[in-house]
Design a protein around this motif. Structure first.
Motif, mmCIF file in Angstrom:
data_model
loop_
_atom_site.group_PDB
_atom_site.id
_atom_site.type_symbol
_atom_site.label_atom_id
_atom_site.label_comp_id
_atom_site.label_asym_id
_atom_site.label_seq_id
_atom_site.Cartn_x
_atom_site.Cartn_y
_atom_site.Cartn_z
ATOM 1 N N ALA A 277 0.825 -1.210 0.000
ATOM 2 C CA ALA A 277 0.000 0.000 0.000
ATOM 3 C C ALA A 277 0.863 1.265 0.000
ATOM 4 C CB ALA A 277 -0.953 -0.006 1.195
ATOM 5 N N GLN A 278 2.157 1.124 0.295
ATOM 6 C CA GLN A 278 3.080 2.282 0.248
ATOM 7 C C GLN A 278 4.407 1.766 -0.295
ATOM 8 O OE1 GLN A 278 2.870 4.984 3.920
ATOM 9 N NE2 GLN A 278 2.464 3.017 4.850
ATOM 10 N N SER A 279 4.560 1.731 -1.606
ATOM 11 C CA SER A 279 5.743 1.038 -2.130
ATOM 12 C C SER A 279 6.849 1.954 -2.655
ATOM 13 C CB SER A 279 5.318 0.063 -3.228
ATOM 14 O OG SER A 279 4.563 0.754 -4.173
ATOM 15 N N THR A 280 6.595 3.262 -2.656
ATOM 16 C CA THR A 280 7.648 4.189 -3.088
ATOM 17 C C THR A 280 7.640 5.432 -2.198
ATOM 18 O OG1 THR A 280 6.128 5.286 -4.608
ATOM 19 C CG2 THR A 280 7.544 3.597 -5.554
ATOM 20 N N VAL A 281 8.762 6.152 -2.231
ATOM 21 C CA VAL A 281 8.793 7.475 -1.602
ATOM 22 C C VAL A 281 9.444 8.451 -2.582
ATOM 23 C CG1 VAL A 281 8.839 6.773 0.824
ATOM 24 C CG2 VAL A 281 10.984 6.895 -0.449
ATOM 25 N N SER A 282 9.165 9.715 -2.384
ATOM 26 C CA SER A 282 9.724 10.739 -3.272
ATOM 27 C C SER A 282 10.428 11.813 -2.457
ATOM 28 C CB SER A 282 8.606 11.405 -4.095
ATOM 29 O OG SER A 282 7.819 10.432 -4.720
ATOM 30 N N TYR A 296 21.018 15.472 -11.217
ATOM 31 C CA TYR A 296 21.876 14.315 -11.504
ATOM 32 C C TYR A 296 21.139 13.031 -11.133
ATOM 33 C CZ TYR A 296 25.441 17.880 -11.727
ATOM 34 O OH TYR A 296 26.153 18.990 -12.078
ATOM 35 N N PRO A 297 21.426 11.963 -11.887
ATOM 36 C CA PRO A 297 20.856 10.679 -11.478
ATOM 37 C C PRO A 297 21.426 10.306 -10.117
ATOM 38 C CG PRO A 297 22.442 10.361 -13.266
ATOM 39 C CD PRO A 297 22.291 11.835 -13.074
ATOM 40 N N CYS A 298 20.591 9.748 -9.273
ATOM 41 C CA CYS A 298 21.132 9.355 -7.977
ATOM 42 C C CYS A 298 20.430 8.143 -7.384
ATOM 43 C CB CYS A 298 21.140 10.520 -6.988
ATOM 44 S SG CYS A 298 19.592 11.320 -6.765
ATOM 45 N N VAL A 299 21.177 7.499 -6.511
ATOM 46 C CA VAL A 299 20.659 6.389 -5.714
ATOM 47 C C VAL A 299 20.686 6.883 -4.271
ATOM 48 C CG1 VAL A 299 20.959 3.963 -5.084
ATOM 49 C CG2 VAL A 299 21.878 4.809 -7.271
ATOM 50 N N VAL A 308 20.001 -4.207 0.962
ATOM 51 C CA VAL A 308 18.564 -3.996 0.690
ATOM 52 C C VAL A 308 18.099 -2.663 1.282
ATOM 53 C CG1 VAL A 308 18.032 -6.487 0.693
ATOM 54 C CG2 VAL A 308 17.503 -5.122 2.728
ATOM 55 N N ASP A 309 18.974 -2.023 2.031
ATOM 56 C CA ASP A 309 18.608 -0.764 2.665
ATOM 57 C C ASP A 309 18.750 0.382 1.654
ATOM 58 O OD1 ASP A 309 17.934 1.142 4.468
ATOM 59 O OD2 ASP A 309 19.703 0.941 5.751
ATOM 60 N N VAL A 310 17.853 0.338 0.653
ATOM 61 C CA VAL A 310 17.873 1.373 -0.384
ATOM 62 C C VAL A 310 16.523 2.094 -0.378
ATOM 63 C CG1 VAL A 310 17.300 -0.346 -2.191
ATOM 64 C CG2 VAL A 310 18.251 1.845 -2.844
ATOM 65 N N VAL A 311 16.562 3.389 -0.353
ATOM 66 C CA VAL A 311 15.337 4.190 -0.228
ATOM 67 C C VAL A 311 14.764 4.514 -1.618
ATOM 68 C CG1 VAL A 311 14.419 6.387 0.641
ATOM 69 C CG2 VAL A 311 16.155 5.154 1.961
ATOM 70 N N VAL A 312 15.636 4.935 -2.530
ATOM 71 C CA VAL A 312 15.221 5.170 -3.925
ATOM 72 C C VAL A 312 16.352 4.680 -4.830
ATOM 73 C CG1 VAL A 312 14.461 6.852 -5.635
ATOM 74 C CG2 VAL A 312 13.960 7.268 -3.239
ATOM 75 N N LYS A 313 15.992 3.799 -5.782
ATOM 76 C CA LYS A 313 17.053 3.213 -6.622
ATOM 77 C C LYS A 313 17.460 4.129 -7.761
ATOM 78 C CE LYS A 313 16.121 -1.611 -5.723
ATOM 79 N NZ LYS A 313 14.950 -2.450 -5.833
ATOM 80 N N ASN A 314 16.532 4.976 -8.174
ATOM 81 C CA ASN A 314 16.798 5.738 -9.377
ATOM 82 C C ASN A 314 15.954 7.011 -9.380
ATOM 83 O OD1 ASN A 314 17.429 6.520 -11.907
ATOM 84 N ND2 ASN A 314 16.487 4.779 -12.964
ATOM 85 N N THR A 315 16.598 8.145 -9.154
ATOM 86 C CA THR A 315 15.842 9.402 -9.230
ATOM 87 C C THR A 315 16.794 10.514 -9.664
ATOM 88 O OG1 THR A 315 14.291 10.856 -8.068
ATOM 89 C CG2 THR A 315 16.165 10.070 -6.794
ATOM 90 N N PHE A 316 16.283 11.696 -9.871
ATOM 91 C CA PHE A 316 17.121 12.833 -10.260
ATOM 92 C C PHE A 316 16.958 13.944 -9.237
ATOM 93 C CE2 PHE A 316 16.759 10.490 -14.127
ATOM 94 C CZ PHE A 316 17.953 10.695 -14.785
ATOM 95 N N LEU A 317 18.086 14.454 -8.759
ATOM 96 C CA LEU A 317 18.037 15.550 -7.775
ATOM 97 C C LEU A 317 19.161 16.532 -8.066
ATOM 98 C CD1 LEU A 317 17.601 13.635 -4.372
ATOM 99 C CD2 LEU A 317 15.883 15.066 -5.496
ATOM 100 N N PRO A 318 19.012 17.799 -7.647
ATOM 101 C CA PRO A 318 20.156 18.714 -7.691
ATOM 102 C C PRO A 318 21.260 18.166 -6.790
ATOM 103 C CG PRO A 318 18.137 19.833 -6.984
ATOM 104 C CD PRO A 318 17.815 18.386 -7.077
ATOM 105 N N GLU A 319 22.469 18.574 -7.021
ATOM 106 C CA GLU A 319 23.552 17.996 -6.212
ATOM 107 C C GLU A 319 23.394 18.362 -4.728
ATOM 108 O OE1 GLU A 319 27.512 18.611 -7.626
ATOM 109 O OE2 GLU A 319 28.319 17.256 -6.073
ATOM 110 N N LEU A 320 23.551 17.366 -3.889
ATOM 111 C CA LEU A 320 23.458 17.573 -2.433
ATOM 112 C C LEU A 320 24.830 17.420 -1.822
ATOM 113 C CD1 LEU A 320 20.388 15.221 -1.761
ATOM 114 C CD2 LEU A 320 20.320 17.713 -2.015
ATOM 115 N N GLN A 321 24.997 18.002 -0.651
ATOM 116 C CA GLN A 321 26.250 17.860 0.098
ATOM 117 C C GLN A 321 25.965 17.131 1.400
ATOM 118 O OE1 GLN A 321 28.782 18.646 -1.605
ATOM 119 N NE2 GLN A 321 27.719 19.890 -3.136
#
Ligand SMILES: Cc1ncc(COP(=O)(O)O)c(C=O)c1O
Length: 374
Positions: A277-282, A296-299, A308-321
């Motif tokens: 019922a909640q399979s992704t997060v953004s 940038y593409p990011c994991v 297995v401790d992965v929150v998002v396998k494939n997304t795009f975000l501005p660069e973070l520090q």
């Protein structure tokens, strides 16, 4: 609260979805009851000032010592779905008011429950007769159409099935006075079925099968509906790696960012592993990106050593520090209460806020008894 002419459906909040004391206190203050699944939940709710008559012990397969605890503390309403449970209750609780949990069609739910709990319609007569032989009091019927219900007709069918069981109970001489329509209501505004659509169909079915004149009290056990959108997770970037990937026919390299957060699937975001019922997060950055800022593409990984401790396998975000924050909305249900301290990572602390207007409204409502008790 769903309202129906003279009747209303009283919410018994499903404590399992988020047992934070301020949430329980707040819902208790505005008149809700509570669905508890264990001695621990009953203890917690009672310790926060809730009276036992505002609790339904809504677990059809209970531990005997927990039933005895309920008896000793005045919690009478509880569910059952088998003969064995009836025998246990007759041994441990001499004033229980029983609610038969009916197994209903949950095929339209993202997370089904009827495989584990709920008596088949065809076995209800036998179960009710057995309750009668054991000198137990049955007062009603409950069901749960499954979490993340995508078709409001499931409630209508379940209400109609419950009506059949009411008839059987009444023919046997039970005073059937309580219908519990369970949970399954959406917690997010973008869910494919809205609460209002479900409520409209429930109200029609109640009008048809349980009109106000029949004198039946109707309750529900919403969990995620109340708390999902109430919580935003702020997760900190604790580590970062930049992966340079050589392109075959070109000298430049693609950059993939790997970010490691201080919370993950062994923490507040465990629903990614087990809750359809909640399979992704953004996740999104806490600061607003500049209009022309590249992404940038990011994991995005959780903090533990487990892959297995992965929150998002494939997304795009501005660069973070390292040190930046990512926010995740709709993190109120089945999150903190399920989180572990695996690998020694502490549970994320919770900070509670309430707008001045809401606080004012609650104070006014309580002072002037504007909230109708269920
Ligand atoms: C008996 C019972 N009631 C209520 C709920 C709450 O369901 P939801 O959070 O989908 O409203 C659950 C969830 O598992 C449940 O098992």
């Amino acid at each position: 609260m769903l309202s129906l002419k003279n009747t209303s459906v009283c919410p018994f909040y499903a404590v399992k979805s988020n047992n934070s004391p301020p949430i329980i206190k707040m819902l208790g203050t505005v008149g809700a009851g509570f669905d508890c699944a264990s001695q621990g939940e009953i203890e917690q709710v009672l310790s926060l000032g809730v009276t036992p008559n505002k609790i339904i012990y809504a677990h059809p397969c209970k531990q005997e010592s927990h039933i005895r605890y309920a008896q000793a503390h005045g919690v009478q309403i509880m569910t059952f779905d088998s003969e064995e449970e009836l025998v246990k209750i007759s041994r441990c609780h001499d004033s229980a008011k029983l609610v038969l949990r009916l197994g209903v069609d949950d095929s339209k739910a993202l997370l089904r429950l009827s495989g584990k709990f709920g008596a088949k319609l065809g076995s209800c007569q036998h179960l009710l007769q057995r309750a009668q032989n054991l000198d137990l009091e049955v007062i009603g019927v409950s069901f749960h159409v499954g979490c993340g219900c995508t078709d409001s007709k499931a409630y209508r069918q379940a209400i109609s099935d419950a009506h059949c069981v009411f008839n059987i109970g009444e023919e046997l001489g039970f005073k059937m006075t309580l219908l519990d329509i369970g949970g399954g209501f959406p917690g997010q505004n973008d869910f494919k079925l809205t609460f209002e659509e479900i409520a409209a169909d429930i109200n029609k079915a109640l009008e048809e099968f349980f009109p106000p004149s029949c004198g039946v009290s109707v309750i529900a056990e919403p969990g995620r509906y109340y708390v999902t959108s109430a919580v935003t997770l702020a997760a900190n970037v604790i580590a970062k790696k930049v992966i340079m990937e050589e392109l075959t026919n070109c000298r430049t390299a693609n950059r993939t960012m790997m970010y490691y957060l201080n919370d993950g699937v062994y923490g507040s975001i465990s629903f990614l592993l087990h809750d359809p019922a909640q399979s992704t997060v953004s996740p999104y950055p806490h600061r607003k990106p500049k209009p022309d800022e590249p992404v940038y593409p990011c994991v995005i990984w959780g903090p533990t050593c487990d892959s297995v401790d992965v929150v998002v396998k494939n997304t795009f975000l501005p660069e973070l520090q390292v040190g930046d924050w990512l926010l995740i909305d709709n993190m109120g249900a089945y999150t903190h209460c399920i989180s572990t301290t695996f690998n020694g990572f502490r549970k994320t602390p919770i900070y509670y806020v309430m707008s001045r207007d809401t606080m004012h409204w609650i104070q006014l409502s309580c002072t002037h008894s504007l909230i109708k008790p269920c």
